[in-house]
Every structure is written in C-alpha cells, then in structure tokens.
Design a protein around this motif. Sequence first.
Motif, mmCIF file in Angstrom:
data_model
loop_
_atom_site.group_PDB
_atom_site.id
_atom_site.type_symbol
_atom_site.label_atom_id
_atom_site.label_comp_id
_atom_site.label_asym_id
_atom_site.label_seq_id
_atom_site.Cartn_x
_atom_site.Cartn_y
_atom_site.Cartn_z
ATOM 1 N N GLY A 10 -1.865 20.501 35.879
ATOM 2 C CA GLY A 10 -2.873 21.157 36.595
ATOM 3 C C GLY A 10 -3.807 22.026 35.650
ATOM 4 O O GLY A 10 -4.745 22.400 36.106
ATOM 5 N N CYS A 11 -3.395 22.303 34.533
ATOM 6 C CA CYS A 11 -4.054 23.260 33.579
ATOM 7 C C CYS A 11 -5.156 22.595 32.673
ATOM 8 O O CYS A 11 -4.840 21.558 32.062
ATOM 9 N N SER A 12 -6.264 23.093 32.741
ATOM 10 C CA SER A 12 -7.285 22.302 32.282
ATOM 11 C C SER A 12 -7.132 22.191 30.486
ATOM 12 O O SER A 12 -7.733 21.378 29.893
ATOM 13 N N GLY A 13 -6.470 23.171 30.188
ATOM 14 C CA GLY A 13 -6.133 23.262 28.692
ATOM 15 C C GLY A 13 -5.111 22.031 28.168
ATOM 16 O O GLY A 13 -5.072 21.626 27.166
ATOM 17 N N ASN A 14 -4.487 21.229 29.153
ATOM 18 C CA ASN A 14 -3.805 20.119 28.737
ATOM 19 C C ASN A 14 -4.189 18.682 28.811
ATOM 20 O O ASN A 14 -3.569 17.675 28.903
ATOM 21 N N LYS A 15 -5.637 18.606 28.732
ATOM 22 C CA LYS A 15 -6.185 17.297 28.712
ATOM 23 C C LYS A 15 -6.004 16.628 27.432
ATOM 24 O O LYS A 15 -5.864 17.083 26.308
ATOM 25 N N SER A 16 -5.809 15.305 27.214
ATOM 26 C CA SER A 16 -5.875 14.653 26.168
ATOM 27 C C SER A 16 -6.534 13.514 26.479
ATOM 28 O O SER A 16 -6.568 12.713 27.475
ATOM 29 N N SER A 17 -7.243 12.852 25.320
ATOM 30 C CA SER A 17 -8.076 11.575 25.183
ATOM 31 C C SER A 17 -7.394 10.501 24.665
ATOM 32 O O SER A 17 -7.975 9.577 24.252
ATOM 33 N N ASP A 18 -6.102 10.847 24.250
ATOM 34 C CA ASP A 18 -5.405 9.895 23.229
ATOM 35 C C ASP A 18 -3.981 9.653 24.098
ATOM 36 O O ASP A 18 -2.906 10.024 23.844
ATOM 37 N N PRO A 19 -4.264 8.442 25.142
ATOM 38 C CA PRO A 19 -3.103 8.221 25.642
ATOM 39 C C PRO A 19 -1.957 7.504 24.984
ATOM 40 O O PRO A 19 -2.254 6.668 23.781
ATOM 41 N N GLY A 20 -0.673 7.768 25.551
ATOM 42 C CA GLY A 20 0.415 6.905 24.543
ATOM 43 C C GLY A 20 0.444 5.574 24.934
ATOM 44 O O GLY A 20 -0.390 5.081 25.705
ATOM 45 N N SER A 21 1.151 4.824 24.009
ATOM 46 C CA SER A 21 1.292 3.555 24.181
ATOM 47 C C SER A 21 2.155 2.896 25.215
ATOM 48 O O SER A 21 3.243 3.625 25.377
ATOM 49 N N TYR A 22 1.995 1.955 25.994
ATOM 50 C CA TYR A 22 2.745 1.580 26.960
ATOM 51 C C TYR A 22 3.121 -0.034 27.051
ATOM 52 O O TYR A 22 2.088 -0.576 26.770
ATOM 53 N N SER A 23 4.281 0.004 26.821
ATOM 54 C CA SER A 23 4.671 -1.970 26.615
ATOM 55 C C SER A 23 5.591 -2.149 27.617
ATOM 56 O O SER A 23 6.981 -2.114 27.445
ATOM 57 N N GLY A 24 5.489 -2.405 28.832
ATOM 58 C CA GLY A 24 6.377 -3.066 29.734
ATOM 59 C C GLY A 24 7.332 -1.984 30.223
ATOM 60 O O GLY A 24 7.069 -1.127 31.042
ATOM 61 N N THR A 25 8.581 -1.754 29.524
ATOM 62 C CA THR A 25 9.446 -0.905 30.141
ATOM 63 C C THR A 25 9.711 0.387 29.242
ATOM 64 O O THR A 25 10.532 1.216 29.470
ATOM 65 N N VAL A 26 8.873 0.787 28.354
ATOM 66 C CA VAL A 26 8.782 1.744 27.446
ATOM 67 C C VAL A 26 7.490 2.315 26.989
ATOM 68 O O VAL A 26 6.531 1.758 27.070
ATOM 69 N N TYR A 27 7.478 3.690 27.138
ATOM 70 C CA TYR A 27 6.080 4.509 27.161
ATOM 71 C C TYR A 27 6.487 5.306 25.678
ATOM 72 O O TYR A 27 7.343 6.226 25.782
ATOM 73 N N THR A 28 5.482 5.611 24.946
ATOM 74 C CA THR A 28 5.514 6.347 23.690
ATOM 75 C C THR A 28 4.680 7.279 23.729
ATOM 76 O O THR A 28 3.569 7.309 24.262
ATOM 77 N N VAL A 29 5.274 8.629 23.666
ATOM 78 C CA VAL A 29 4.507 10.026 24.301
ATOM 79 C C VAL A 29 3.481 10.247 23.069
ATOM 80 O O VAL A 29 3.890 10.169 21.845
ATOM 81 N N LYS A 30 2.179 10.647 23.633
ATOM 82 C CA LYS A 30 1.325 11.182 22.660
ATOM 83 C C LYS A 30 0.764 12.556 22.970
ATOM 84 O O LYS A 30 1.192 13.074 23.979
ATOM 85 N N ARG A 31 0.186 12.995 21.980
ATOM 86 C CA ARG A 31 -0.289 14.540 22.462
ATOM 87 C C ARG A 31 -0.990 14.646 23.529
ATOM 88 O O ARG A 31 -1.819 14.200 24.065
ATOM 89 N N GLY A 32 -0.567 15.761 24.383
ATOM 90 C CA GLY A 32 -1.013 16.052 25.641
ATOM 91 C C GLY A 32 -0.709 15.524 26.804
ATOM 92 O O GLY A 32 -1.057 15.738 27.836
ATOM 93 N N ASP A 33 0.385 14.412 26.581
ATOM 94 C CA ASP A 33 0.907 13.984 27.680
ATOM 95 C C ASP A 33 1.989 14.650 28.333
ATOM 96 O O ASP A 33 2.586 15.642 28.059
ATOM 97 N N THR A 34 2.017 14.563 29.754
ATOM 98 C CA THR A 34 3.115 15.065 30.657
ATOM 99 C C THR A 34 3.696 13.927 31.331
ATOM 100 O O THR A 34 3.053 12.980 31.631
ATOM 101 N N LEU A 35 4.713 14.333 32.237
ATOM 102 C CA LEU A 35 5.525 13.336 33.087
ATOM 103 C C LEU A 35 4.795 12.993 34.019
ATOM 104 O O LEU A 35 4.699 11.827 34.479
ATOM 105 N N TYR A 36 3.864 13.843 34.739
ATOM 106 C CA TYR A 36 2.969 13.529 35.735
ATOM 107 C C TYR A 36 1.680 12.613 35.224
ATOM 108 O O TYR A 36 1.767 11.452 35.752
ATOM 109 N N ARG A 37 1.271 12.845 34.178
ATOM 110 C CA ARG A 37 0.404 11.793 33.727
ATOM 111 C C ARG A 37 0.880 10.430 33.255
ATOM 112 O O ARG A 37 0.382 9.356 33.672
ATOM 113 N N ILE A 38 2.080 10.282 32.805
ATOM 114 C CA ILE A 38 3.065 9.153 32.488
ATOM 115 C C ILE A 38 3.100 8.456 33.665
ATOM 116 O O ILE A 38 2.895 7.265 33.785
ATOM 117 N N SER A 39 3.649 9.400 34.724
ATOM 118 C CA SER A 39 3.873 8.652 36.110
ATOM 119 C C SER A 39 2.580 7.805 36.476
ATOM 120 O O SER A 39 2.788 6.676 37.111
#
Length: 248
Positions: A25-54
């Motif tokens: 919910g904090c505006s300071g945690n925005k990121s335009s660099d989404p993590g890579s996602y391939s099927g059953t594995v997600y690689t975390v990138k800067r600014g990611d949160t569990l909610y965003r990955i969800s």
Amino acid sequence: MSAGCLSGKPFRMAICLAIALLIAGCSGNKSSDPGSYSGTVYTVKRGDTLYRISRMTGTSVKELARLNNISAPYTIEVGQRLKVNGSTKTASSSRKSSGKTAAVTPSSAVPQSSWPPVGQRCWRWPTSGKVILPYSTADGGNKGIDIAGSRGQPVVASGAGTVVYVGNQLRGYGNLVMIKHGEDYITAYAHNETLLVNNGQKVKAGEKIATMGSSGADGVQLHFQIRYRATAIDPQRYLPPPGKAPSC
C-alpha cells in the motif's frame, strides 16, 4: 513469526496477513521492473512484494508464504526464486477468483459500494497538517493518506484499540504502528520518528502513540491508513473536517 503478530491471539494470522497487504500500500514501493515468471518459479526483482507477485502469478499471498516457508513480515530478496502454483492467470482474472479469503484478498476485495457507512465508528485525525498525497483506488495507488508536518509533532491513535504491531521491519514504512479496532478495523501509522507504545497495549482515541518523522520516507510526513476487513478505505471519507474534533 514477527514479534508484531501477537503470538497466541486468535486474530494473529489475520494481522500477519494484513501486514503483508500493507506492504503493497505504500506509494514508495512502486517498481517498473517486474520479476521474471516462468510457470512454477518467479524470480524477485527490485520493488516486488508478495502481494504484487500474488497478483501477477495468481497464487494467493497465503499460498506463496506456505510454498516458500516465508514468515511475517514476509521479507523477500532481489534474485530470490519463489515457488508459485503454476497458474497462468493474469492479475485481472486473479482478482475475480473466489478462492481467496477475506484476509488475503487485495484492496478491491470490499468494493467501494460496500464500504462501511460514515459515522459507523468515530475516527479522529492522527496528526495535524496538510494532506500532500490523498488516497487512490488506482492499481498501485496510495492506499492511505500522507500528511505533512514537523519532526517530533504528536501522532495519536485515531480510535481506541489494541496495538498489534510496533517496529520497522516493513520496507518503505519506517517506524510503524498498527492498531486493531474491534474485529473489522486496523489503522496504520508510518514513517514515525519515535514509537511510544508496545505490542498488546490498549490505547484510547487521541492518545499519543508516536512522533512524526521521516523514517522510510523522503521527508517528514505521516502515512496513515484505515483498513476495513483488510481492505484499505479512504481515510478522508471517515475523518472529520481538518482541524475539527469528531462530532460523534
């Protein structure tokens, strides 16, 4: 498990999951660099949160935490490879899923038409000052209000309740206090200079709980949220006019 998630209390898990949602919910945690996602594995990138990955993978926050043995406050690291459930749902379709519980659904879980009526609870301003960033319903928007002020000025409880989190483990929020009000509401107070309450402490409406600061922020301010059944709602809709005491 974080010390802020009151161990042994019946609402412990709901509070921990609400903290996970608060991270997004904090505006300071925005990121335009989404993590890579391939099927059953997600690689975390800067600014990611569990909610965003969800939202990106269609895997609930609760399931992500379980699959990857992550405990509150749900800290993840850049480059970390997370197991997901393999869903190919988009964020839009995942929001329509009926499989999520109220505790882990995103901020759109309770639609604005179903927000509680004004006056149902008596809220007061947590501090004085100008609102420099209002609440936004936009995806990735501010899920509270940011109030400018002076370093050291009082921050008070917006309503009577029980302190359920005191700490600075949540990236982007600095020194944070969260208060539970009954079964349906949580208020959050971020970027404080000093914290004046303890976990489990009962507080009265208007009681001083912290002093304003700039921890986790670019300038002195208070980030304030009201959450109804884990959904962030617009605080200014429920607060009295600025500078006024509540009439209820």
